[in-house]
Design a protein around this motif. Structure first.
Motif, PDB file in Angstrom:
ATOM      1  N   GLY A  67      34.254  38.442  39.417  1.00 38.07           N
ATOM      2  CA  GLY A  67      34.369  39.524  38.249  1.00 38.07           C
ATOM      3  C   GLY A  67      34.706  41.108  38.786  1.00 38.07           C
ATOM      4  O   GLY A  67      34.560  41.685  38.339  1.00 38.07           O
ATOM      5  N   ARG A  68      35.011  40.870  40.220  1.00 38.17           N
ATOM      6  CA  ARG A  68      35.563  42.320  40.542  1.00 38.17           C
ATOM      7  C   ARG A  68      36.840  42.245  41.685  1.00 38.17           C
ATOM      8  O   ARG A  68      36.875  41.186  42.649  1.00 38.17           O
ATOM      9  CB  ARG A  68      34.259  42.924  41.482  1.00 38.17           C
ATOM     10  CG  ARG A  68      34.479  44.354  41.978  1.00 38.17           C
ATOM     11  CD  ARG A  68      33.631  44.939  43.007  1.00 38.17           C
ATOM     12  NE  ARG A  68      33.757  46.139  43.183  1.00 38.17           N
ATOM     13  CZ  ARG A  68      34.506  46.616  44.100  1.00 38.17           C
ATOM     14  NH1 ARG A  68      35.477  45.786  44.811  1.00 38.17           N
ATOM     15  NH2 ARG A  68      34.661  47.770  44.394  1.00 38.17           N
ATOM     16  N   ALA A 102      39.875  44.694  43.933  1.00 40.13           N
ATOM     17  CA  ALA A 102      40.338  45.769  44.257  1.00 40.13           C
ATOM     18  C   ALA A 102      41.641  45.672  44.868  1.00 40.13           C
ATOM     19  O   ALA A 102      41.937  44.975  45.596  1.00 40.13           O
ATOM     20  CB  ALA A 102      39.321  46.669  44.994  1.00 40.13           C
ATOM     21  N   ALA A 130      40.683  40.843  37.821  1.00 36.69           N
ATOM     22  CA  ALA A 130      39.172  40.438  38.072  1.00 36.69           C
ATOM     23  C   ALA A 130      38.803  39.521  36.677  1.00 36.69           C
ATOM     24  O   ALA A 130      37.852  38.683  37.257  1.00 36.69           O
ATOM     25  CB  ALA A 130      38.433  41.888  37.440  1.00 36.69           C
ATOM     26  N   THR A 170      39.412  35.991  38.055  1.00 43.51           N
ATOM     27  CA  THR A 170      38.301  35.575  39.056  1.00 43.51           C
ATOM     28  C   THR A 170      37.484  34.654  38.184  1.00 43.51           C
ATOM     29  O   THR A 170      36.546  33.967  38.658  1.00 43.51           O
ATOM     30  CB  THR A 170      37.652  36.458  39.694  1.00 43.51           C
ATOM     31  OG1 THR A 170      36.857  37.381  39.083  1.00 43.51           O
ATOM     32  CG2 THR A 170      38.679  37.630  40.881  1.00 43.51           C
ATOM     33  N   VAL A 200      40.021  49.632  40.988  1.00 48.29           N
ATOM     34  CA  VAL A 200      38.975  48.514  40.848  1.00 48.29           C
ATOM     35  C   VAL A 200      38.749  48.154  39.532  1.00 48.29           C
ATOM     36  O   VAL A 200      38.826  48.815  38.697  1.00 48.29           O
ATOM     37  CB  VAL A 200      37.483  48.981  41.469  1.00 48.29           C
ATOM     38  CG1 VAL A 200      36.402  47.925  41.314  1.00 48.29           C
ATOM     39  CG2 VAL A 200      37.670  49.415  43.067  1.00 48.29           C
ATOM     40  N   THR A 224      36.679  45.391  36.897  1.00 50.59           N
ATOM     41  CA  THR A 224      35.238  44.770  36.941  1.00 50.59           C
ATOM     42  C   THR A 224      35.293  44.074  35.720  1.00 50.59           C
ATOM     43  O   THR A 224      35.083  44.855  34.525  1.00 50.59           O
ATOM     44  CB  THR A 224      33.943  45.680  37.112  1.00 50.59           C
ATOM     45  OG1 THR A 224      34.384  46.401  38.399  1.00 50.59           O
ATOM     46  CG2 THR A 224      32.694  45.023  37.065  1.00 50.59           C
ATOM     47  N   SER A 281      33.370  42.589  32.173  1.00 53.68           N
ATOM     48  CA  SER A 281      32.127  42.904  31.489  1.00 53.68           C
ATOM     49  C   SER A 281      32.039  41.765  30.605  1.00 53.68           C
ATOM     50  O   SER A 281      30.914  41.422  30.078  1.00 53.68           O
ATOM     51  CB  SER A 281      32.425  44.097  30.407  1.00 53.68           C
ATOM     52  OG  SER A 281      33.391  44.144  29.741  1.00 53.68           O
ATOM     53  N   ALA A 332      37.529  43.517  30.869  1.00 54.98           N
ATOM     54  CA  ALA A 332      37.594  44.397  32.015  1.00 54.98           C
ATOM     55  C   ALA A 332      37.701  45.942  32.002  1.00 54.98           C
ATOM     56  O   ALA A 332      38.225  46.210  31.286  1.00 54.98           O
ATOM     57  CB  ALA A 332      38.232  43.759  33.304  1.00 54.98           C
ATOM     58  N   GLY A 358      38.488  49.321  34.376  1.00 56.96           N
ATOM     59  CA  GLY A 358      38.933  49.790  35.813  1.00 56.96           C
ATOM     60  C   GLY A 358      38.725  51.527  36.167  1.00 56.96           C
ATOM     61  O   GLY A 358      38.596  52.115  35.270  1.00 56.96           O
TER      62      GLY A 358
END
Length: 165
Positions: free
Chosen positions: A56-57, A59, A91, A94, A124, A126, A128, A137, A139
Motif C-alpha cells: 500500500g505504499r 516511494a 502503490a 502492491t 510517495v 499511498t 486508500s 491512491a 501522492g
C-alpha cells in the motif's frame, strides 16, 4: 533469477508477461527494488528511481535537472505528474494479486510550489482503496532536505485479472 540491469536498456530487459503474472504486485515491486527485475527506462531518462516498497505504499526519489525544465526554466509539470503517477500507481500495484495487472485510469496533480533544480525529492504514493477492479491512491512530493511539500496528487487505477497465457 539473476541480477537485472539497474534500468532496462532494451525490451528484453523488462519482465516478461509470464514473470509479471507469476507474482503478486507486492512481490513484483520488491523484485524491482532488490534488483531482480530492471527498473523501467523512463526512470533513467527522467532522473528518478524506486526507493522503498511496502504493501500500500511506494516511494520514488529523484532530482530534477535542467533537462526537466519548461520554456520558463522551471521544472515541467509533466515531471511532477510522472513521479506522482509512478508512486501512486505502483502503490496500487502492491495490492494487485498474482495473475492480475493494473493501469492508471486517471490522475490529478496539484503543484504547490516550484521544485528548485538540483533538489532531491521523494514522491510517495499511498493506497486508500484496493478492490477487485479499482485502486485509489494519493501522492505527495516533498523535499528530502527541506521537508517542503511541492505537489500532491490522486489516482484511480483499474485492476484486471488476466486469463490464459
Amino acid at each position: 533469477m539473476t541480477a537485472a540491469p539497474l534500468f532496462a536498456t532494451r525490451p528484453e530487459d523488462l519482465a516478461s508477461r509470464e514473470v509479471l503474472l507469476s507474482m503478486s504486485g507486492l512481490d513484483f515491486m520488491r523484485a524491482i527494488l532488490e534488483g531482480r527485475i530492471a527498473h523501467p527506462p523512463m526512470g533513467r531518462t527522467l532522473g528518478y528511481r524506486l526507493h522503498s516498497v511496502a504493501r500500500g505504499r511506494v516511494a520514488f526519489r529523484g532530482t530534477p535537472d535542467f533537462e526537466m525544465t519548461n520554456p520558463m526554466g522551471t521544472v515541467h509539470g509533466g515531471w511532477y505528474g510522472t513521479l506522482l503517477d509512478s508512486a501512486m500507481a505502483c502503490a496500487v500495484m502492491t495490492e494487485v494479486p498474482r495473475g492480475s495487472v493494473y493501469t492508471t485510469l486517471e490522475y490529478k496533480v496539484n503543484v504547490t510550489r516550484p521544485i528548485p533544480l538540483g533538489t532531491e525529492i521523494e514522491a510517495v504514493g499511498t493506497v486508500s482503496h484496493a478492490g477487485r477492479s479499482t485502486g485509489v491512491a494519493e501522492g505527495r512530493i516533498t523535499g528530502i532536505a527541506d521537508g517542503r511539500l511541492y505537489a500532491t496528487g490522486s489516482t484511480t487505477c483499474i485492476i484486471m485479472r488476466v486469463d490464459g497465457p
